[in-house]
Design a protein around this motif. Sequence first.
Motif, short mmCIF file in Angstrom:
data_model
loop_
_atom_site.label_atom_id
_atom_site.label_comp_id
_atom_site.label_asym_id
_atom_site.label_seq_id
_atom_site.Cartn_x
_atom_site.Cartn_y
_atom_site.Cartn_z
N ARG A 66 -4.20 -4.08 6.72
CA ARG A 66 -4.95 -2.82 6.78
C ARG A 66 -4.00 -1.67 7.13
O ARG A 66 -4.10 -0.57 6.58
CB ARG A 66 -6.09 -2.92 7.78
CG ARG A 66 -7.05 -4.05 7.47
CD ARG A 66 -8.45 -3.78 7.93
NE ARG A 66 -9.17 -2.90 7.02
CZ ARG A 66 -9.68 -3.27 5.85
NH1 ARG A 66 -9.54 -4.51 5.43
NH2 ARG A 66 -10.31 -2.41 5.09
N HIS A 67 -3.07 -1.90 8.06
CA HIS A 67 -2.08 -0.86 8.35
C HIS A 67 -1.19 -0.64 7.12
O HIS A 67 -0.85 0.50 6.79
CB HIS A 67 -1.23 -1.27 9.54
CG HIS A 67 -0.13 -0.29 9.85
ND1 HIS A 67 -0.35 0.88 10.54
CD2 HIS A 67 1.18 -0.30 9.52
CE1 HIS A 67 0.78 1.56 10.63
NE2 HIS A 67 1.72 0.86 10.03
N GLY A 68 -0.85 -1.71 6.42
CA GLY A 68 -0.01 -1.59 5.23
C GLY A 68 -0.66 -0.82 4.11
O GLY A 68 0.02 -0.34 3.19
N ALA A 69 -1.99 -0.66 4.18
CA ALA A 69 -2.68 0.11 3.14
C ALA A 69 -2.23 1.57 3.14
O ALA A 69 -2.29 2.23 2.09
CB ALA A 69 -4.20 0.04 3.36
N ILE A 70 -1.77 2.07 4.27
CA ILE A 70 -1.29 3.46 4.32
C ILE A 70 -0.10 3.63 3.39
O ILE A 70 -0.03 4.57 2.58
CB ILE A 70 -0.94 3.87 5.76
CG1 ILE A 70 -2.19 3.80 6.65
CG2 ILE A 70 -0.33 5.27 5.80
CD1 ILE A 70 -1.92 4.01 8.12
N ALA A 71 0.86 2.71 3.49
CA ALA A 71 2.03 2.77 2.60
C ALA A 71 1.62 2.55 1.15
O ALA A 71 2.18 3.17 0.23
CB ALA A 71 3.06 1.73 3.03
N CYS B 8 -14.74 4.77 -3.97
CA CYS B 8 -13.46 4.16 -4.29
C CYS B 8 -13.36 2.72 -3.77
O CYS B 8 -12.53 1.95 -4.22
CB CYS B 8 -12.32 4.98 -3.68
SG CYS B 8 -12.51 5.24 -1.90
N GLY B 9 -14.22 2.36 -2.80
CA GLY B 9 -14.06 1.08 -2.14
C GLY B 9 -12.95 1.14 -1.10
O GLY B 9 -12.32 2.18 -0.90
N SER B 10 -12.71 0.03 -0.46
CA SER B 10 -11.67 -0.04 0.56
C SER B 10 -10.32 -0.40 -0.08
O SER B 10 -10.30 -1.16 -1.04
CB SER B 10 -12.03 -1.10 1.61
OG SER B 10 -10.99 -1.29 2.54
N PRO B 11 -9.21 0.12 0.45
CA PRO B 11 -7.90 -0.25 -0.12
C PRO B 11 -7.52 -1.69 0.16
O PRO B 11 -6.62 -2.22 -0.46
CB PRO B 11 -6.93 0.73 0.56
CG PRO B 11 -7.61 1.12 1.82
CD PRO B 11 -9.07 1.13 1.52
N GLU B 12 -8.21 -2.33 1.11
CA GLU B 12 -8.05 -3.76 1.37
C GLU B 12 -9.44 -4.38 1.48
O GLU B 12 -10.28 -3.90 2.25
CB GLU B 12 -7.28 -4.02 2.68
CG GLU B 12 -5.78 -4.06 2.54
CD GLU B 12 -5.26 -5.31 1.81
OE1 GLU B 12 -6.00 -6.30 1.72
OE2 GLU B 12 -4.12 -5.27 1.35
N GLN B 13 -9.70 -5.42 0.72
CA GLN B 13 -10.98 -6.12 0.84
C GLN B 13 -11.17 -6.61 2.27
O GLN B 13 -10.21 -6.98 2.96
CB GLN B 13 -11.01 -7.32 -0.09
CG GLN B 13 -11.40 -7.02 -1.53
CD GLN B 13 -11.51 -8.31 -2.31
OE1 GLN B 13 -10.50 -8.90 -2.67
NE2 GLN B 13 -12.73 -8.74 -2.59
#
Length: 369
Positions: free
Chosen positions: A36-41, A210-215
């Motif tokens: 989830r933190h990696g979704a920022i990158a 858009c949904g979530s960047p991580e399921q």
Amino acid sequence: MSFRFIHSSDLHLGRKFASIPQPADGNIRGRLMEARHGAIAALARAARDHGAAHVLLAGDSFDTPTPSPAIVRQAVAAMAEAADLTWWLLPGNHDNLRDAEPLWDTVRQAGHSNIAVLDADRPVAIRPGVTLLPCPVRFRAGASDPTEAMQQMEVPAGDIRIGLAHGGVTDFTDSGGAIAPDRDARARLDYLALGDWHGRMRVSDRVHYCGSPEQDRFKHGTPGLCLAVTIDAPGAAPQVTEVRTGHFHWTEIALQVTPGADAVAALALALPPTGRRDTLLRLRLSGRARLAGRAELMAAALAAAPEFAHFEIRADDLATEHDASDLDLIDRPGGALRIAAEALAADPDDRIARDALARLYSYVKEGAE
């Protein structure tokens, strides 16, 4: 005049994933939290790849109104490091303005010019010719349409108008606290970026989730993504491109079992052949199986399970068939295990007894090998 941006939402930074069992020899919860933190990158890469300088986050950037200081500081630092991008953060129901006031104070006090907290229902100039109309969530549960204020917002004539909100769109047959499905037309929006629904959904040409960047659940069945949006001019139809950002994939497989069929072979074909370490899988079994076939199927599933990030089996809808010859394999007539098996087999509609009988059969077979 063309304007490009990334539409994302529901990062839920700091989510603990308490519903996912933690195996003794793994750390799946930690891996999910880190993703989830990696979704920022991942969002920053998506922006650069599509020539966008702005990332619009439509609520629930944080999972709770009181995330740990480390979660907040690390998220702010990651966004600040992407100094070529501007991050627009809208409070959602999980990190709403009232409950998360200290959280948003911390973000603002960090003093990064490329991070903006949208804490008021008022228009914001993103750049000359483009105005953002944000509607932050003030309370966790509201009784009115959070986008209603957009209709009263004054915007310079000729500007591209982009709405940003968090909540559900319905036909107003529920509590009345939902977003009007035609809010784009009522507020003369070129695009309405919505958050809250964790799966991808197109409401209309100009209104999108858009949904979530991580399921984070099995419900939606699509990998985490964001939307790259281009608006060429006021009134022009937005061009919307789905961009995959997710690392993990949550997938549910339904397997129908019939007596006599090779369920083990069917399972092997149904399981994903690659990417298993980053796949959370739920296997739903239904139909009918003999005791031996059920035991073989369960053994095959459990043998494959360690290859996955998470593997769970739902067998509530799988009926177990048996006859005297199956019970003979458990114990001779009159034996203690045979008496127990007959008691469990007495009510074929009792799911707990049915599962216990199948497990007893498996234990006896394992002990005999």
